[in-house]
Design an enzyme around this catalytic site. Structure first.
Site, PDB file in Angstrom:
ATOM      1  N   HIS A   8       0.852  -1.188   0.000  1.00  0.00           N
ATOM      2  CA  HIS A   8       0.000   0.000   0.000  1.00  0.00           C
ATOM      3  C   HIS A   8       0.893   1.245   0.000  1.00  0.00           C
ATOM      4  CE1 HIS A   8      -3.621  -2.341   1.747  1.00  0.00           C
ATOM      5  NE2 HIS A   8      -3.720  -2.216   0.441  1.00  0.00           N
ATOM      6  N   GLY A  55      -2.826  -1.936  -7.783  1.00  0.00           N
ATOM      7  CA  GLY A  55      -3.827  -2.667  -7.002  1.00  0.00           C
ATOM      8  C   GLY A  55      -5.254  -2.233  -7.249  1.00  0.00           C
ATOM      9  N   ASP A  60      -4.147  -6.570  -7.780  1.00  0.00           N
ATOM     10  CA  ASP A  60      -4.322  -7.557  -6.709  1.00  0.00           C
ATOM     11  C   ASP A  60      -5.064  -8.778  -7.242  1.00  0.00           C
ATOM     12  OD1 ASP A  60      -3.154  -5.694  -4.992  1.00  0.00           O
ATOM     13  OD2 ASP A  60      -5.074  -4.986  -4.225  1.00  0.00           O
ATOM     14  N   ASP A  80      -1.345  -1.409   4.810  1.00  0.00           N
ATOM     15  CA  ASP A  80      -1.492  -0.275   5.725  1.00  0.00           C
ATOM     16  C   ASP A  80      -2.802  -0.473   6.465  1.00  0.00           C
ATOM     17  OD1 ASP A  80      -1.765   2.070   7.078  1.00  0.00           O
ATOM     18  OD2 ASP A  80      -1.821   3.356   5.306  1.00  0.00           O
ATOM     19  N   HIS A  87     -10.091  -0.421  -2.633  1.00  0.00           N
ATOM     20  CA  HIS A  87     -10.206  -1.756  -3.213  1.00  0.00           C
ATOM     21  C   HIS A  87     -10.061  -2.849  -2.144  1.00  0.00           C
ATOM     22  CE1 HIS A  87      -5.961  -0.867  -3.020  1.00  0.00           C
ATOM     23  NE2 HIS A  87      -5.667  -2.119  -3.272  1.00  0.00           N
ATOM     24  N   ASP A  90     -10.866  -6.493  -2.893  1.00  0.00           N
ATOM     25  CA  ASP A  90      -9.837  -7.195  -3.667  1.00  0.00           C
ATOM     26  C   ASP A  90      -8.703  -7.667  -2.765  1.00  0.00           C
ATOM     27  OD1 ASP A  90     -11.327  -6.515  -5.903  1.00  0.00           O
ATOM     28  OD2 ASP A  90     -10.077  -4.785  -6.398  1.00  0.00           O
ATOM     29  N   ARG A  96      -7.520 -14.168   1.346  1.00  0.00           N
ATOM     30  CA  ARG A  96      -8.303 -15.396   1.491  1.00  0.00           C
ATOM     31  C   ARG A  96      -7.769 -16.491   0.550  1.00  0.00           C
ATOM     32  NH1 ARG A  96     -12.750 -13.222   1.745  1.00  0.00           N
ATOM     33  NH2 ARG A  96     -13.165 -12.959  -0.467  1.00  0.00           N
TER      34      ARG A  96
END
Length: 146
Positions: A8, A55, A60, A80, A87, A90, A96
């Site tokens: 980030h 991203g 991402d 961060d 996003h 995402d 996950r």
């Protein structure tokens, strides 16, 4: 091994520091990164990095697709946690996917350093067994990140 490097905005300097400190380990692997982060790594270290979109523009998700296809071996995503990200869904999906597919994941500088040290020692060589096609990832490098 295929390694994704993502950061980030407020963590990009940390990613540059990490990449610079561990460039002797990273240089012998295939590196992928989201646009701006990857370009900053290239500029600071000279490492070869395959760039995806930024991203928020889908980078991402592009990396997530490689995770889902078992074509990514390690993800360092310096997040961060104090700044809302537009996003965020995402980001959550990528994290996950790493959990679902048992991909080593670092989300902060300390864990990133631990994983890169482990990589240098060969502790992650088990990924060569579960991902024997790591050298054949079809992603193409981008020259001009957006």
């Amino acid at each position: 091994m295929n390694i994704a490097l993502i950061a980030h905005d407020k963590k990009k300097d940390d990613m540059i520091t990490l990449s610079f400190a561990y460039q002797s380990i990273l240089k012998s692997h295939t590196l992928f990164a989201t646009g701006t982060t990857g370009q900053k790594i290239i500029d600071a270290t000279g490492l070869r990095v395959r760039l995806f979109k930024s991203g928020p523009l889908g980078g991402d998700q592009q990396i997530g697709a490689l995770v889902a296809a078992n074509e990514m071996d390690l993800v360092v995503f310096l997040r961060d946690p104090l700044t809302a990200q537009p996003h965020e869904p995402d980001v959550s999906a990528l994290l996950r996917l790493c959990d679902v597919h048992n991909i080593p994941l670092a989300t902060n500088l300390a864990t990133g350093e631990v994983l890169l040290r482990a990589l240098g020692r060969g502790d992650l060589d088990w990924r060569n067994i579960v991902n024997p096609k790591a050298k054949t990832v079809s992603a193409r490098p981008r020259r001009n990140p957006t």
